[in-house]
Design a protein around this motif. Structure first.
Motif, PDB file in Angstrom:
ATOM      1  N   LEU A 109       4.913  20.382   5.644  1.00 18.74           N
ATOM      2  CA  LEU A 109       5.296  19.277   4.766  1.00 18.74           C
ATOM      3  C   LEU A 109       5.143  19.679   3.300  1.00 18.74           C
ATOM      4  O   LEU A 109       4.117  20.249   2.914  1.00 18.74           O
ATOM      5  CB  LEU A 109       4.419  18.046   5.037  1.00 18.74           C
ATOM      6  N   PRO A 110       6.134  19.374   2.465  1.00 15.93           N
ATOM      7  CA  PRO A 110       6.001  19.660   1.031  1.00 15.93           C
ATOM      8  C   PRO A 110       5.089  18.639   0.356  1.00 15.93           C
ATOM      9  O   PRO A 110       4.806  17.572   0.908  1.00 15.93           O
ATOM     10  CB  PRO A 110       7.440  19.528   0.525  1.00 15.93           C
ATOM     11  N   LYS A 111       4.619  18.958  -0.852  1.00 13.83           N
ATOM     12  CA  LYS A 111       3.828  18.002  -1.613  1.00 13.83           C
ATOM     13  C   LYS A 111       4.734  16.906  -2.156  1.00 13.83           C
ATOM     14  O   LYS A 111       5.875  17.149  -2.512  1.00 13.83           O
ATOM     15  CB  LYS A 111       3.121  18.707  -2.777  1.00 13.83           C
ATOM     16  N   ARG A 112       4.200  15.677  -2.195  1.00 11.16           N
ATOM     17  CA  ARG A 112       4.956  14.583  -2.797  1.00 11.16           C
ATOM     18  C   ARG A 112       4.917  14.692  -4.321  1.00 11.16           C
ATOM     19  O   ARG A 112       3.949  15.210  -4.899  1.00 11.16           O
ATOM     20  CB  ARG A 112       4.382  13.233  -2.365  1.00 11.16           C
ATOM     21  N   GLN A 113       5.954  14.163  -4.955  1.00 11.99           N
ATOM     22  CA  GLN A 113       5.995  14.157  -6.413  1.00 11.99           C
ATOM     23  C   GLN A 113       4.930  13.218  -6.965  1.00 11.99           C
ATOM     24  O   GLN A 113       4.450  12.321  -6.270  1.00 11.99           O
ATOM     25  CB  GLN A 113       7.396  13.707  -6.881  1.00 11.99           C
ATOM     26  N   LYS A 114       4.554  13.403  -8.215  1.00 13.48           N
ATOM     27  CA  LYS A 114       3.585  12.525  -8.861  1.00 13.48           C
ATOM     28  C   LYS A 114       4.251  11.210  -9.247  1.00 13.48           C
ATOM     29  O   LYS A 114       5.449  11.149  -9.494  1.00 13.48           O
ATOM     30  CB  LYS A 114       3.013  13.219 -10.092  1.00 13.48           C
ATOM     31  N   SER A 115       3.454  10.165  -9.326  1.00 12.14           N
ATOM     32  CA  SER A 115       4.006   8.814  -9.554  1.00 12.14           C
ATOM     33  C   SER A 115       4.543   8.624 -10.968  1.00 12.14           C
ATOM     34  O   SER A 115       5.466   7.822 -11.177  1.00 12.14           O
ATOM     35  CB  SER A 115       2.933   7.763  -9.282  1.00 12.14           C
ATOM     36  N   LYS A 116       3.968   9.322 -11.949  1.00 12.95           N
ATOM     37  CA  LYS A 116       4.388   9.199 -13.352  1.00 12.95           C
ATOM     38  C   LYS A 116       4.439   7.726 -13.796  1.00 12.95           C
ATOM     39  O   LYS A 116       5.398   7.255 -14.404  1.00 12.95           O
ATOM     40  CB  LYS A 116       5.752   9.857 -13.572  1.00 12.95           C
ATOM     41  N   GLY A 117       3.391   6.995 -13.411  1.00 10.25           N
ATOM     42  CA  GLY A 117       3.246   5.613 -13.854  1.00 10.25           C
ATOM     43  C   GLY A 117       3.945   4.577 -13.005  1.00 10.25           C
ATOM     44  O   GLY A 117       3.905   3.385 -13.319  1.00 10.25           O
ATOM     45  N   TYR A 118       4.603   4.988 -11.902  1.00  7.50           N
ATOM     46  CA  TYR A 118       5.307   4.015 -11.054  1.00  7.50           C
ATOM     47  C   TYR A 118       4.301   3.113 -10.356  1.00  7.50           C
ATOM     48  O   TYR A 118       3.279   3.565  -9.837  1.00  7.50           O
ATOM     49  CB  TYR A 118       6.147   4.737 -10.003  1.00  7.50           C
ATOM     50  N   GLU A 119       4.592   1.807 -10.315  1.00  7.34           N
ATOM     51  CA  GLU A 119       3.757   0.832  -9.616  1.00  7.34           C
ATOM     52  C   GLU A 119       4.605   0.063  -8.616  1.00  7.34           C
ATOM     53  O   GLU A 119       5.714  -0.374  -8.935  1.00  7.34           O
ATOM     54  CB  GLU A 119       3.114  -0.140 -10.610  1.00  7.34           C
ATOM     55  N   GLU A 120       4.071  -0.109  -7.409  1.00 11.40           N
ATOM     56  CA  GLU A 120       4.797  -0.834  -6.365  1.00 11.40           C
ATOM     57  C   GLU A 120       4.948  -2.304  -6.744  1.00 11.40           C
ATOM     58  O   GLU A 120       3.967  -2.976  -7.067  1.00 11.40           O
ATOM     59  CB  GLU A 120       4.050  -0.740  -5.028  1.00 11.40           C
ATOM     60  N   PRO A 121       6.176  -2.850  -6.687  1.00 10.28           N
ATOM     61  CA  PRO A 121       6.361  -4.295  -6.929  1.00 10.28           C
ATOM     62  C   PRO A 121       6.064  -5.075  -5.649  1.00 10.28           C
ATOM     63  O   PRO A 121       5.839  -4.491  -4.580  1.00 10.28           O
ATOM     64  CB  PRO A 121       7.838  -4.379  -7.289  1.00 10.28           C
ATOM     65  N   ASP A 122       6.062  -6.404  -5.789  1.00 11.70           N
ATOM     66  CA  ASP A 122       6.019  -7.238  -4.596  1.00 11.70           C
ATOM     67  C   ASP A 122       7.399  -7.111  -3.935  1.00 11.70           C
ATOM     68  O   ASP A 122       8.395  -7.564  -4.487  1.00 11.70           O
ATOM     69  CB  ASP A 122       5.729  -8.687  -4.976  1.00 11.70           C
ATOM     70  N   LEU A 123       7.470  -6.495  -2.768  1.00  7.25           N
ATOM     71  CA  LEU A 123       8.738  -6.037  -2.215  1.00  7.25           C
ATOM     72  C   LEU A 123       9.762  -7.135  -1.988  1.00  7.25           C
ATOM     73  O   LEU A 123      10.932  -6.973  -2.285  1.00  7.25           O
ATOM     74  CB  LEU A 123       8.498  -5.308  -0.880  1.00  7.25           C
ATOM     75  N   ALA A 124       9.342  -8.247  -1.433  1.00  2.22           N
ATOM     76  CA  ALA A 124      10.335  -9.253  -1.051  1.00  2.22           C
ATOM     77  C   ALA A 124       9.726 -10.642  -1.080  1.00  2.22           C
ATOM     78  O   ALA A 124       8.510 -10.814  -0.987  1.00  2.22           O
ATOM     79  CB  ALA A 124      10.867  -8.955   0.346  1.00  2.22           C
ATOM     80  N   ARG A 125      10.601 -11.635  -1.210  1.00  2.00           N
ATOM     81  CA  ARG A 125      10.132 -13.018  -1.153  1.00  2.00           C
ATOM     82  C   ARG A 125       9.771 -13.419   0.263  1.00  2.00           C
ATOM     83  O   ARG A 125       8.926 -14.283   0.474  1.00  2.00           O
ATOM     84  CB  ARG A 125      11.219 -13.958  -1.692  1.00  2.00           C
ATOM     85  N   ASN A 126      10.433 -12.805   1.234  1.00  2.13           N
ATOM     86  CA  ASN A 126      10.260 -13.227   2.622  1.00  2.13           C
ATOM     87  C   ASN A 126       9.711 -12.075   3.461  1.00  2.13           C
ATOM     88  O   ASN A 126      10.299 -10.999   3.521  1.00  2.13           O
ATOM     89  CB  ASN A 126      11.605 -13.684   3.197  1.00  2.13           C
ATOM     90  N   TRP A 127       8.609 -12.337   4.098  1.00  2.00           N
ATOM     91  CA  TRP A 127       7.983 -11.343   4.977  1.00  2.00           C
ATOM     92  C   TRP A 127       8.023 -11.837   6.416  1.00  2.00           C
ATOM     93  O   TRP A 127       7.897 -13.044   6.672  1.00  2.00           O
ATOM     94  CB  TRP A 127       6.540 -11.076   4.562  1.00  2.00           C
ATOM     95  N   VAL A 128       8.175 -10.919   7.348  1.00  2.00           N
ATOM     96  CA  VAL A 128       8.124 -11.284   8.766  1.00  2.00           C
ATOM     97  C   VAL A 128       6.691 -11.700   9.100  1.00  2.00           C
ATOM     98  O   VAL A 128       5.748 -10.961   8.812  1.00  2.00           O
ATOM     99  CB  VAL A 128       8.542 -10.097   9.654  1.00  2.00           C
ATOM    100  N   PRO A 129       6.495 -12.858   9.710  1.00  2.00           N
ATOM    101  CA  PRO A 129       5.130 -13.292  10.048  1.00  2.00           C
ATOM    102  C   PRO A 129       4.463 -12.331  11.025  1.00  2.00           C
ATOM    103  O   PRO A 129       5.101 -11.798  11.918  1.00  2.00           O
ATOM    104  CB  PRO A 129       5.346 -14.661  10.691  1.00  2.00           C
ATOM    105  N   ASP A 130       3.172 -12.136  10.827  1.00  2.00           N
ATOM    106  CA  ASP A 130       2.375 -11.305  11.738  1.00  2.00           C
ATOM    107  C   ASP A 130       1.828 -12.198  12.841  1.00  2.00           C
ATOM    108  O   ASP A 130       0.834 -12.898  12.637  1.00  2.00           O
ATOM    109  CB  ASP A 130       1.244 -10.616  10.969  1.00  2.00           C
ATOM    110  N   ILE A 131       2.501 -12.187  14.005  1.00  2.00           N
ATOM    111  CA  ILE A 131       2.053 -13.050  15.099  1.00  2.00           C
ATOM    112  C   ILE A 131       1.159 -12.297  16.086  1.00  2.00           C
ATOM    113  O   ILE A 131       0.677 -12.868  17.056  1.00  2.00           O
ATOM    114  CB  ILE A 131       3.249 -13.651  15.867  1.00  2.00           C
ATOM    115  N   ALA A 132       1.002 -10.985  15.886  1.00  2.00           N
ATOM    116  CA  ALA A 132       0.245 -10.173  16.829  1.00  2.00           C
ATOM    117  C   ALA A 132      -1.251 -10.309  16.603  1.00  2.00           C
ATOM    118  O   ALA A 132      -2.031  -9.969  17.457  1.00  2.00           O
ATOM    119  CB  ALA A 132       0.665  -8.713  16.727  1.00  2.00           C
TER     120      ALA A 132
END
Length: 263
Positions: free
Chosen positions: A240-263
């Motif tokens: 596996l190659p090394k992943r690139q550096k984030s360079k300040g990237y931040e994960e957003p809140d991906l979506a308004r709607n999430w699949v419920p966790d029923i498990a």
């Protein structure tokens, strides 16, 4: 046909052996692509004999782009006017493909003949012609393997009742299945004549008693692997190659709607 007598195969042993076979099927897949091989596998048998389970076990760990399953619907009016095997020919494997027929041109020798969807003359003509068609397939460089799954009367009844009573399996049951269930010996006679006419040196039939589903799957997959002179193709070591550096990237809140966790 005398049924195979053996101890039922327990799940732990079955799954261990199936893992080993799946690894070999991946080698077969990679060799098929590397060598440009053409492999055609035909599955036939009585209703409830376990064809679908074998095909699922055979294909669940390989690429559908190499292992292609063909299960044709009833013919169209145009297809009915063609030479009988014509609708199947476009689905035969090209180089680097393994094609699995979940029922095949042998519908004419079985269900169509027994249920009266073709005449006796058409059925007999098919049985005369198909050995030469299969010879042409083999002479084109393809490997052709034909399997007949034979389930016993008692086990077939059990499986049909499961289809009636289990909501997960009701889709497997059709009026045609019920009618064919009642015509056991008509199917036996049709099967016997099919074997006499089409069990050839270049495309023999391989029969398996399928009352034990797990044993059937392992036996057929093992036989397929033993019938093809494959070998693991050359493969470079993967790192596996090394992943690139984030360079300040931040994960957003991906979506308004999430699949419920029923498990």
């Amino acid at each position: 046909m005398e049924a195979h007598v053996g101890e039922p195969l327990n799940r732990k042993r079955y799954e261990r052996k199936l893992r080993e076979l799946h690894a070999e099927l991946v080698k077969l897949q990679e060799w098929t692509k590397h060598a440009g091989a053409k492999i055609c596998i035909v599955f036939e048998g009585r209703d409830g004999a376990g064809k679908g389970g074998v095909i699922k076990a055979l294909t669940e760990r390989v690429s559908p782009r190499v292992f292609r399953v063909v299960a044709l619907p009833p013919p169209t009016e145009r297809e009915k006017s063609q030479m009988y095997v014509q609708r199947y020919l476009p689905h035969l494997p090209a180089a680097g493909e393994i094609v699995i027929f979940d029922r095949s041109w042998y519908n004419r020798a079985g269900v169509e003949r027994v249920m009266g969807f073709c005449s006796e003359e058409q059925a007999k003509s098919f049985l005369e012609v198909v050995p030469n068609v299969e010879k042409a397939i083999v002479e084109s460089g393809a490997t052709l393997l034909k399997y007949w799954l034979e389930v016993g009367q008692k086990e077939q009844t059990k499986r049909m009742e499961e289809r009636i009573n289990d909501p997960r399996k009701i889709w497997k049951l059709s009026p045609m299945d019920l009618e064919s269930y009642s015509r056991w010996y008509d199917y036996s006679r049709a099967r016997d004549e099919m074997f006499r006419s089409t069990d050839t040196a270049w495309a023999p039939w391989f029969a398996v008693h399928s009352d034990d589903k797990r044993r059937t799957r392992l036996n057929i997959i093992s036989h397929i692997l033993a019938s093809i002179p494959y070998e693991a193709p050359p493969r470079e070591k993967i790192k596996l190659p090394k992943r690139q550096k984030s360079k300040g990237y931040e994960e957003p809140d991906l979506a308004r709607n999430w699949v419920p966790d029923i498990a």
